[in-house]
Design an enzyme around this catalytic site. Structure first.
Site, mmCIF file in Angstrom:
data_model
loop_
_atom_site.group_PDB
_atom_site.id
_atom_site.type_symbol
_atom_site.label_atom_id
_atom_site.label_comp_id
_atom_site.label_asym_id
_atom_site.label_seq_id
_atom_site.Cartn_x
_atom_site.Cartn_y
_atom_site.Cartn_z
ATOM 1 N N ARG A 192 32.533 32.626 45.735
ATOM 2 C CA ARG A 192 33.023 33.728 46.584
ATOM 3 C C ARG A 192 32.104 33.961 47.785
ATOM 4 O O ARG A 192 31.975 35.083 48.275
ATOM 5 C CB ARG A 192 33.184 35.026 45.792
ATOM 6 C CG ARG A 192 33.936 34.869 44.489
ATOM 7 C CD ARG A 192 35.258 34.170 44.655
ATOM 8 N NE ARG A 192 35.914 33.910 43.375
ATOM 9 C CZ ARG A 192 37.041 33.215 43.257
ATOM 10 N NH1 ARG A 192 37.634 32.692 44.323
ATOM 11 N NH2 ARG A 192 37.583 33.025 42.081
ATOM 12 N N ASN A 234 28.079 33.228 36.472
ATOM 13 C CA ASN A 234 28.600 32.052 35.765
ATOM 14 C C ASN A 234 27.423 31.075 35.740
ATOM 15 O O ASN A 234 27.301 30.192 36.566
ATOM 16 C CB ASN A 234 29.802 31.449 36.503
ATOM 17 C CG ASN A 234 31.022 32.360 36.386
ATOM 18 O OD1 ASN A 234 31.184 33.077 35.403
ATOM 19 N ND2 ASN A 234 31.881 32.339 37.401
ATOM 20 N N LYS A 311 26.651 37.637 31.971
ATOM 21 C CA LYS A 311 28.118 37.695 31.847
ATOM 22 C C LYS A 311 28.438 36.977 30.549
ATOM 23 O O LYS A 311 28.192 35.773 30.430
ATOM 24 C CB LYS A 311 28.758 36.989 33.037
ATOM 25 C CG LYS A 311 30.271 36.773 32.926
ATOM 26 C CD LYS A 311 30.820 36.152 34.215
ATOM 27 C CE LYS A 311 32.301 35.854 34.141
ATOM 28 N NZ LYS A 311 32.828 35.329 35.428
ATOM 29 N N GLU A 315 35.903 35.226 30.994
ATOM 30 C CA GLU A 315 36.294 34.089 31.841
ATOM 31 C C GLU A 315 35.606 32.800 31.391
ATOM 32 O O GLU A 315 35.088 32.028 32.198
ATOM 33 C CB GLU A 315 35.993 34.397 33.309
ATOM 34 C CG GLU A 315 36.748 35.621 33.804
ATOM 35 C CD GLU A 315 36.598 35.900 35.299
ATOM 36 O OE1 GLU A 315 35.587 35.513 35.887
ATOM 37 O OE2 GLU A 315 37.526 36.518 35.854
ATOM 38 N N ARG A 348 26.864 42.788 31.678
ATOM 39 C CA ARG A 348 28.090 43.135 32.409
ATOM 40 C C ARG A 348 29.231 43.565 31.490
ATOM 41 O O ARG A 348 29.459 42.959 30.434
ATOM 42 C CB ARG A 348 28.549 41.943 33.270
ATOM 43 C CG ARG A 348 27.574 41.608 34.354
ATOM 44 C CD ARG A 348 28.054 40.401 35.119
ATOM 45 N NE ARG A 348 28.877 40.708 36.263
ATOM 46 C CZ ARG A 348 29.970 40.040 36.591
ATOM 47 N NH1 ARG A 348 30.454 39.086 35.829
ATOM 48 N NH2 ARG A 348 30.625 40.344 37.692
ATOM 49 N N LYS A 384 31.880 47.060 37.018
ATOM 50 C CA LYS A 384 32.496 46.942 38.356
ATOM 51 C C LYS A 384 33.113 48.281 38.749
ATOM 52 O O LYS A 384 33.549 49.043 37.889
ATOM 53 C CB LYS A 384 33.563 45.854 38.360
ATOM 54 C CG LYS A 384 32.981 44.444 38.318
ATOM 55 C CD LYS A 384 34.049 43.386 38.579
ATOM 56 C CE LYS A 384 33.424 41.995 38.476
ATOM 57 N NZ LYS A 384 34.361 40.900 38.786
ATOM 58 N N ASP A 389 39.223 44.169 39.301
ATOM 59 C CA ASP A 389 38.304 43.186 39.887
ATOM 60 C C ASP A 389 38.211 43.313 41.407
ATOM 61 O O ASP A 389 38.801 42.496 42.115
ATOM 62 C CB ASP A 389 38.767 41.771 39.512
ATOM 63 C CG ASP A 389 37.731 40.727 39.880
ATOM 64 O OD1 ASP A 389 36.590 41.104 40.163
ATOM 65 O OD2 ASP A 389 38.079 39.532 39.872
ATOM 66 N N GLU A 411 28.492 48.047 39.838
ATOM 67 C CA GLU A 411 28.565 46.730 40.487
ATOM 68 C C GLU A 411 29.608 46.791 41.587
ATOM 69 O O GLU A 411 30.801 46.919 41.322
ATOM 70 C CB GLU A 411 28.923 45.630 39.475
ATOM 71 C CG GLU A 411 29.021 44.260 40.121
ATOM 72 C CD GLU A 411 29.258 43.110 39.126
ATOM 73 O OE1 GLU A 411 28.774 43.187 37.976
ATOM 74 O OE2 GLU A 411 29.939 42.141 39.496
ATOM 75 N N GLU A 417 35.764 38.863 48.654
ATOM 76 C CA GLU A 417 36.635 37.922 47.941
ATOM 77 C C GLU A 417 38.110 38.267 48.084
ATOM 78 O O GLU A 417 38.942 37.383 48.247
ATOM 79 C CB GLU A 417 36.226 37.927 46.461
ATOM 80 C CG GLU A 417 37.158 37.141 45.561
ATOM 81 C CD GLU A 417 36.748 37.201 44.091
ATOM 82 O OE1 GLU A 417 35.697 37.795 43.771
ATOM 83 O OE2 GLU A 417 37.485 36.620 43.270
ATOM 84 N N TRP A 567 45.943 36.276 35.470
ATOM 85 C CA TRP A 567 45.451 35.840 36.771
ATOM 86 C C TRP A 567 46.614 35.667 37.759
ATOM 87 O O TRP A 567 46.441 35.078 38.826
ATOM 88 C CB TRP A 567 44.675 34.516 36.650
ATOM 89 C CG TRP A 567 43.287 34.694 36.072
ATOM 90 C CD1 TRP A 567 42.654 35.872 35.810
ATOM 91 C CD2 TRP A 567 42.362 33.657 35.708
ATOM 92 N NE1 TRP A 567 41.397 35.629 35.300
ATOM 93 C CE2 TRP A 567 41.188 34.287 35.226
ATOM 94 C CE3 TRP A 567 42.412 32.256 35.738
ATOM 95 C CZ2 TRP A 567 40.076 33.559 34.768
ATOM 96 C CZ3 TRP A 567 41.298 31.541 35.292
ATOM 97 C CH2 TRP A 567 40.137 32.195 34.813
HETATM 98 C C1 GCV Z 1 31.512 35.059 39.172
HETATM 99 C C2 GCV Z 1 36.219 37.385 39.532
HETATM 100 C C3 GCV Z 1 35.873 36.303 40.514
HETATM 101 C C4 GCV Z 1 34.964 35.257 39.884
HETATM 102 C C5 GCV Z 1 33.724 35.975 39.350
HETATM 103 C C6 GCV Z 1 34.179 37.032 38.358
HETATM 104 C C7 GCV Z 1 33.022 37.824 37.823
HETATM 105 O O1 GCV Z 1 37.030 36.892 38.522
HETATM 106 O O2 GCV Z 1 37.043 35.711 40.983
HETATM 107 O O3 GCV Z 1 34.614 34.320 40.868
HETATM 108 O O4 GCV Z 1 32.855 35.063 38.733
HETATM 109 O O5 GCV Z 1 35.052 37.920 38.982
HETATM 110 O O6 GCV Z 1 32.757 38.874 38.377
HETATM 111 O O7 GCV Z 1 32.389 37.406 36.873
#
Ligand code: GCV
Length: 724
Positions: A192, A234, A311, A315, A348, A384, A389, A411, A417, A567
């Site tokens: 992103r 990630n 994290k 995902e 997170r 967040k 998101d 966050e 993004e 998604w």
């Molecule tokens: C780092 C969203 C974004 C992902 C990101 C994720 C997160 O899904 O598209 O790129 O991954 O949030 O915050 O972990």
């Protein structure tokens, strides 16, 4: 052989060129945005002399790296602003001395007997005082970092027009941990990221420390940001290997004088991937010992290492639930490993699963609320701002206020993004302010998200705010000049979540472009309306997540299918022939019930829910009567038009500033505004074409039909969209 005649011609040509150069009108130097808001351009003469009278001499013991940084910044800043740096002094023996120190570093400060008790280790005071009978400006703090922050504050005031004759201010951060989260991968790709590759040059580290790291640290220190998580959530476990820890330690050394502590994102399965263990179960003795040893190894290299960000079970990331353990089990294991060294865990709450059939917006709350009070003292749960998101607009996450026994960290996403990447102008200060000022009502009216995050509502000593960075290797750092404002706004709000978005925009505009009201005024005007414009042309009235799959660029409201329904846009808008919107009322998914009753009642009630959250919380017919007297469909189409008009207006304002802003930054922004205008139109047309394919309604009178067919918009693809 040299010909005499040629020599004379060459000499004359050089002299002529020099003469012609002198005759040219003075022009603003070309600027590429690298200097950010720390440009320190010359002040008009009258102001320069007024400020200069207070800054003739500088008395500071620069005997530590942080105090040396403060001195260097003041000299650099004042030299730029006034045309001369202050002279170094050894005593206050003349008027106009800038006196800077802690009681420990400066006997003069110590003798002043200033009350520094409530300033902590990062706060400072700035006062106009008489010292030894002379007029002086004093920056005093308990610790060196406060002095550096005070120096930046003073420079900011000078850049934005303040007088220095009667200063009396005290500043201390309201939030303890103020960090950037870099989603930077070890191969240089930034997830992103829209500003080029990662600024961390892992290949050349630790032996080569790019000078840019210092400018990065200066910029962050100027805002009071005190930490940085270097790698993507990630996470790649390799960052925790000795080879990479040496590189991390080198960065920590560069950033330390500026008060920036280094943190890392940890991959939960690291004990297996780089430790050779058979499990990463957080209750396994071998796993716990591995993390303890890893923490000791890190702290031996980086004594002030901040801690770990994780994290987990989201995902596709590994986590404690892989072993039937809870998020608290996972976080506490790491917290126990870090505690002896003073480190923290930022765990997170961005957790949701495609295997959970419940509304995605509810899942983080469902998962974390039962764990309230079960985290160690050195754990912050990082939430967040909204329940899904980083959408252009979301209601605040119901977790804020729902976990009184746990410090919750905000966050925010600084990188855009979901708001048009770096080529759309969207000032996020207004969005951050909207979220921070939202009232959770959990302890009665006035229980704002800001107070939760600052730890004030529930009395937590640990508090934090994280911003997902928009920084890359582009010369202008953030991909566009205006995106720098979002980094700036994040930092200022992390320091004081009660600051106003307009005041921050005004400071940024004056520092970044010009302190002239004729420039700053229109720029602030553009900024203040810009995020609402994006909401209007992308996702008005509570719509959300309608962006292209994966890359999140452009409209794709028709997108459906694939392995993860959660998604796809159709999951979120639920539009059909009769209506549109996600029913999260008590009759629907019940997400409203996750808020305190006074908030839940408003969101649940079709008659009271604010228009901007209508389709977030309710599924309504296209003919639903709005407060305006129009139908929902008419209102939707109007919002798209309003968004496009706002971008046109921003563009007109910007074009009128031509000549008042340096050519390079003006031209790039003008190009980007043209892109934004085209794309706003595209968002509107593609969205309307799609909604019409469902509802069969004509475009309301006075508005044009989409420029192209729905099939055309559906045929577009962008495999090269960045940041994915
Ligand atoms: C780092 C969203 C974004 C992902 C990101 C994720 C997160 O899904 O598209 O790129 O991954 O949030 O915050 O972990």
């Amino acid at each position: 052989m040299q010909q005499p005649g040629r020599v004379a011609t060459g000499w004359m040509a050089t002299a002529l060129a020099a003469f012609l150069m002198l005759c040219l009108p003075a022009r603003a130097a070309a600027e590429d945005g690298y200097e950010l808001w720390l440009r320190y351009l010359p002040l008009p003469a009258e102001r320069a002399s007024a400020v200069g009278a207070h800054t003739k001499h500088l008395l500071i013991d620069a005997g530590t790296p942080t105090r040396a940084a403060a001195r260097a910044e003041l000299r650099r800043g004042l030299e730029g602003l006034l045309g001369r740096a202050p002279a170094d002094a050894t005593a206050v023996d003349a008027a106009g001395t800038l006196l800077i120190g802690t009681p420990a570093s400066s006997p003069v400060i110590r003798n002043l007997g200033l009350d520094l008790r409530d300033l902590g280790n990062e706060g400072y005071l700035i006062r106009s005082l008489r010292v030894n009978g002379h007029a002086a400006t004093v920056i005093a703090a308990n610790a060196d970092l406060g002095l550096l922050y005070g120096a930046f504050d003073l420079l900011r005031r000078v850049q934005t027009g303040a007088r220095l004759d009667a200063l009396d201010l005290r500043e201390a951060p309201r939030v303890k941990v103020r960090v950037l989260n870099h989603w930077d991968n070890l191969d240089g790709h930034v997830e992103r990221g829209y500003a080029g590759a990662s600024i961390w040059d892992w290949w050349k580290l630790p032996d080569h420390r790019d000078a840019r790291y210092i400018d990065y640290a200066r910029a962050n220190a100027s805002l009071g940001i005190n930490g940085t998580v270097l790698n993507n959530v990630n996470a790649n476990a390799t960052i925790l290997t000795p080879r990479y820890l040496a590189k991390v330690a080198a960065l920590a050394d560069v950033l330390r004088p500026y008060g920036l502590r280094v943190y890392l994102s940890a991959r939960f399965s690291a004990p297996m991937e780089i430790g050779g263990l058979k499990t990463a179960d957080p209750l396994d003795a071998g796993v716990r010992a591995w993390w303890r040893d890893k923490a000791s190894e890190i702290y031996a290299l980086i004594p002030d290492f901040g801690g770990l960000l994780v994290k987990a079970n989201s995902e596709g990331q590994p986590g404690p639930q892989d072993y039937d353990r809870t998020h608290a089990d996972g976080a506490n294991m790491l917290a126990d490993a870090l505690a002896p060294h003073g480190g923290i865990v930022m765990w997170r709450a961005f957790v949701y699963s495609q295997h959970n059939p419940d509304d995605r917006a509810k899942q983080a709350y469902t998962e974390f609320k039962p764990l309230d009070g079960r985290f160690r003292d050195n754990v912050l749960v990082q939430v967040k701002n909204g329940p899904i998101d980083f959408q252009p607009r979301e209601p605040f996450s119901p977790l804020f206020g729902a976990m009184p026994g746990t410090p919750l960290m905000m966050e925010f996403q600084i990188t855009k993004e979901y708001l048009g990447f770096a080529t759309h102008l969207a000032y996020l200060g207004t969005m951050y302010e909207e979220v921070l000022q939202a009232d959770t009502h959990v302890k009665g009216p006035g229980s704002t998200v800001a107070k939760v995050v600052a730890g004030e509502l529930h009395g937590h000593a640990l508090s934090g705010m994280a911003g997902v960075a928009n920084i890359g290797r582009d010369r202008n750092w953030s991909g566009s000049v205006f995106d720098q404002a979002n980094w700036f706004a994040f930092g200022r709000l992390a320091w004081d979540p009660a600051l106003g978005a307009r005041e921050i925009a005004d400071q940024w505009a004056r520092m970044t472009f010009s302190d002239d009201d004729a420039v700053a005024g229109p720029v602030v005007g553009m900024m203040m309306g810009s995020r609402e414009a994006v909401v209007d042309y992308m996702t008005p009235l509570g719509l959300h997540h309608l962006m292209g799959r994966g890359h999140h660029y452009g409209p794709m409201p028709w997108d459906a299918g694939g392995p993860r329904a959660d998604w796809t846009p159709v999951y979120y808008h639920r539009a059909d022939r009769d209506g549109i919107g996600f029913d999260r009322s008590r009759r629907g998914s019940g997400a409203v019930s996750q808020y305190a009753p006074p908030v839940a009642e408003v969101y649940d009630d079709l008659a009271r829910v604010p228009d901007e959250y209508l389709l977030w919380f309710h599924h309504v017919p296209w003919t639903h009567p709005m407060r305006s007297g129009r139908t929902l469909w008419e209102e939707l189409v109007r919002h798209y038009a309003r968004g496009i008009d706002a971008v046109s207006q921003m563009r007109r304002t910007w074009m009128r500033l031509e000549g008042r802003i340096d050519a390079q930054r003006h031209a790039q922004t003008a190009d980007f505004l043209a892109i934004q205008l085209n794309e706003a139109q595209w968002w509107r047309d593609a969205s309307i074409a799609y909604w019409q394919s469902l509802n069969g309604l004509p475009v309301p009178a006075g508005f044009p039909p989409p420029a192209q067919s729905l099939e055309y918009y559906q045929s577009l693809s962008f495999p090269d969209a960045p940041g994915n």
